[in-house]
Design a protein around this motif. Sequence first.
Motif, PDB file in Angstrom:
ATOM      1  N   ARG A  51       0.829  -1.203   0.000  1.00  0.00           N
ATOM      2  CA  ARG A  51       0.000   0.000   0.000  1.00  0.00           C
ATOM      3  C   ARG A  51       0.865   1.256   0.000  1.00  0.00           C
ATOM      4  N   ASP A  52       0.277   2.373  -0.382  1.00  0.00           N
ATOM      5  CA  ASP A  52       0.955   3.666  -0.321  1.00  0.00           C
ATOM      6  C   ASP A  52       1.241   3.985   1.140  1.00  0.00           C
ATOM      7  N   GLU A  53       2.504   4.293   1.440  1.00  0.00           N
ATOM      8  CA  GLU A  53       2.908   4.564   2.820  1.00  0.00           C
ATOM      9  C   GLU A  53       2.866   6.044   3.178  1.00  0.00           C
ATOM     10  N   GLY A 123      -6.452  29.398  -5.703  1.00  0.00           N
ATOM     11  CA  GLY A 123      -5.289  30.263  -5.583  1.00  0.00           C
ATOM     12  C   GLY A 123      -3.951  29.580  -5.725  1.00  0.00           C
ATOM     13  N   TYR A 124      -3.925  28.298  -6.033  1.00  0.00           N
ATOM     14  CA  TYR A 124      -2.654  27.588  -6.191  1.00  0.00           C
ATOM     15  C   TYR A 124      -2.116  27.813  -7.592  1.00  0.00           C
ATOM     16  N   ARG A 125      -0.792  27.970  -7.700  1.00  0.00           N
ATOM     17  CA  ARG A 125      -0.157  28.302  -8.972  1.00  0.00           C
ATOM     18  C   ARG A 125       0.474  27.107  -9.664  1.00  0.00           C
ATOM     19  N   SER A 126       0.728  26.042  -8.900  1.00  0.00           N
ATOM     20  CA  SER A 126       1.374  24.853  -9.464  1.00  0.00           C
ATOM     21  C   SER A 126       0.845  23.614  -8.756  1.00  0.00           C
ATOM     22  N   VAL A 127       0.949  22.480  -9.453  1.00  0.00           N
ATOM     23  CA  VAL A 127       0.610  21.193  -8.844  1.00  0.00           C
ATOM     24  C   VAL A 127       1.784  20.242  -9.042  1.00  0.00           C
ATOM     25  N   VAL A 128       1.936  19.327  -8.091  1.00  0.00           N
ATOM     26  CA  VAL A 128       2.939  18.270  -8.176  1.00  0.00           C
ATOM     27  C   VAL A 128       2.246  16.952  -7.866  1.00  0.00           C
ATOM     28  N   LEU A 129       2.931  15.872  -8.187  1.00  0.00           N
ATOM     29  CA  LEU A 129       2.423  14.538  -7.851  1.00  0.00           C
ATOM     30  C   LEU A 129       3.583  13.569  -7.884  1.00  0.00           C
ATOM     31  N   ASN A 130       3.369  12.428  -7.263  1.00  0.00           N
ATOM     32  CA  ASN A 130       4.346  11.370  -7.454  1.00  0.00           C
ATOM     33  C   ASN A 130       3.611  10.128  -7.917  1.00  0.00           C
ATOM     34  N   SER A 131       4.265   9.452  -8.848  1.00  0.00           N
ATOM     35  CA  SER A 131       3.726   8.237  -9.446  1.00  0.00           C
ATOM     36  C   SER A 131       4.852   7.220  -9.419  1.00  0.00           C
ATOM     37  N   GLY A 132       4.804   6.234 -10.290  1.00  0.00           N
ATOM     38  CA  GLY A 132       5.858   5.237 -10.279  1.00  0.00           C
ATOM     39  C   GLY A 132       6.071   4.604 -11.635  1.00  0.00           C
ATOM     40  N   ALA A 133       7.232   3.999 -11.803  1.00  0.00           N
ATOM     41  CA  ALA A 133       7.604   3.387 -13.074  1.00  0.00           C
ATOM     42  C   ALA A 133       6.657   2.252 -13.466  1.00  0.00           C
ATOM     43  N   ARG A 134       5.961   1.655 -12.510  1.00  0.00           N
ATOM     44  CA  ARG A 134       5.028   0.566 -12.818  1.00  0.00           C
ATOM     45  C   ARG A 134       3.623   1.075 -13.132  1.00  0.00           C
ATOM     46  N   GLN A 135       3.524   2.373 -13.412  1.00  0.00           N
ATOM     47  CA  GLN A 135       2.255   3.002 -13.785  1.00  0.00           C
ATOM     48  C   GLN A 135       2.422   3.703 -15.139  1.00  0.00           C
ATOM     49  N   PRO A 136       2.802   2.958 -16.180  1.00  0.00           N
ATOM     50  CA  PRO A 136       3.086   3.612 -17.465  1.00  0.00           C
ATOM     51  C   PRO A 136       1.883   4.358 -18.043  1.00  0.00           C
ATOM     52  N   GLU A 137       0.679   3.879 -17.785  1.00  0.00           N
ATOM     53  CA  GLU A 137      -0.517   4.551 -18.307  1.00  0.00           C
ATOM     54  C   GLU A 137      -0.652   5.940 -17.691  1.00  0.00           C
ATOM     55  N   PRO A 152      12.209  15.464  -6.259  1.00  0.00           N
ATOM     56  CA  PRO A 152      11.539  14.460  -5.419  1.00  0.00           C
ATOM     57  C   PRO A 152      11.217  15.011  -4.025  1.00  0.00           C
ATOM     58  N   TYR A 153      10.129  14.509  -3.447  1.00  0.00           N
ATOM     59  CA  TYR A 153       9.697  14.959  -2.123  1.00  0.00           C
ATOM     60  C   TYR A 153       8.998  13.801  -1.409  1.00  0.00           C
ATOM     61  N   GLY A 154       8.808  13.966  -0.110  1.00  0.00           N
ATOM     62  CA  GLY A 154       8.016  13.026   0.668  1.00  0.00           C
ATOM     63  C   GLY A 154       8.672  11.684   0.932  1.00  0.00           C
TER      64      GLY A 154
END
Length: 197
Positions: A51-53, A123-137, A152-154
């Motif tokens: 699971r996502d930690e 009011g947010y100017r940017s978005v970020v996310l993290n995904s993974g190499a096993r999520q090519p779609e 990288p973060y988190g």
Amino acid sequence: MSTSAERPVGLEGVLRDGVAVRLRALPYDDPVAQDLVEQVQQEYVARYGGRDEAVVDPAEFLPPQGLFLAAEVDGEPVGSGAWRAMGAGLAEIKRLYVAPGYRRRGLGQLIVDALERTAAQAGYRSVVLNSGARQPEALRLYEQLGYGPVTPYGVYACAPDAVFLGKDLPAVTPCSSDRASVDESSSNGREESTWAS
């Protein structure tokens, strides 16, 4: 931050095959939201073995510091997406999910478009996310939508398969309506099959 994204209502869209979708804001701890989050977690288990930690506090997804959207077709939940504040002008996209029967039909992009728009309205100017190499779609979808590499973060900052992406959001005028419409034209004919982020 602005409170214009406090309770977006009427977020609607149409998939490429003409199926109508309604995006409904829910508290993160709502039973429908929790069922969708569990489906995301099961995708992580299948693809990554666990699971996502990342620590998630349901209060982080309450407007105006965050938002959780459930995508529904004929009242049935078929996908989700959320964002939460990460600091001054920055929001993080989380829990993007599309149920198997709705993949490759444009739902992932409809959800991301709504998340970006509501974050910009708040009011947010940017978005970020993290995904993974096993999520090519998912990675293909984000690339098509203009996301690029970010620092990288988190909890996954040092994970070898983690992918960190971000995007600047367009400026939103203060008079923008909360009743934004998500329509088929926003997909620009791009193919996507994302299931989670």
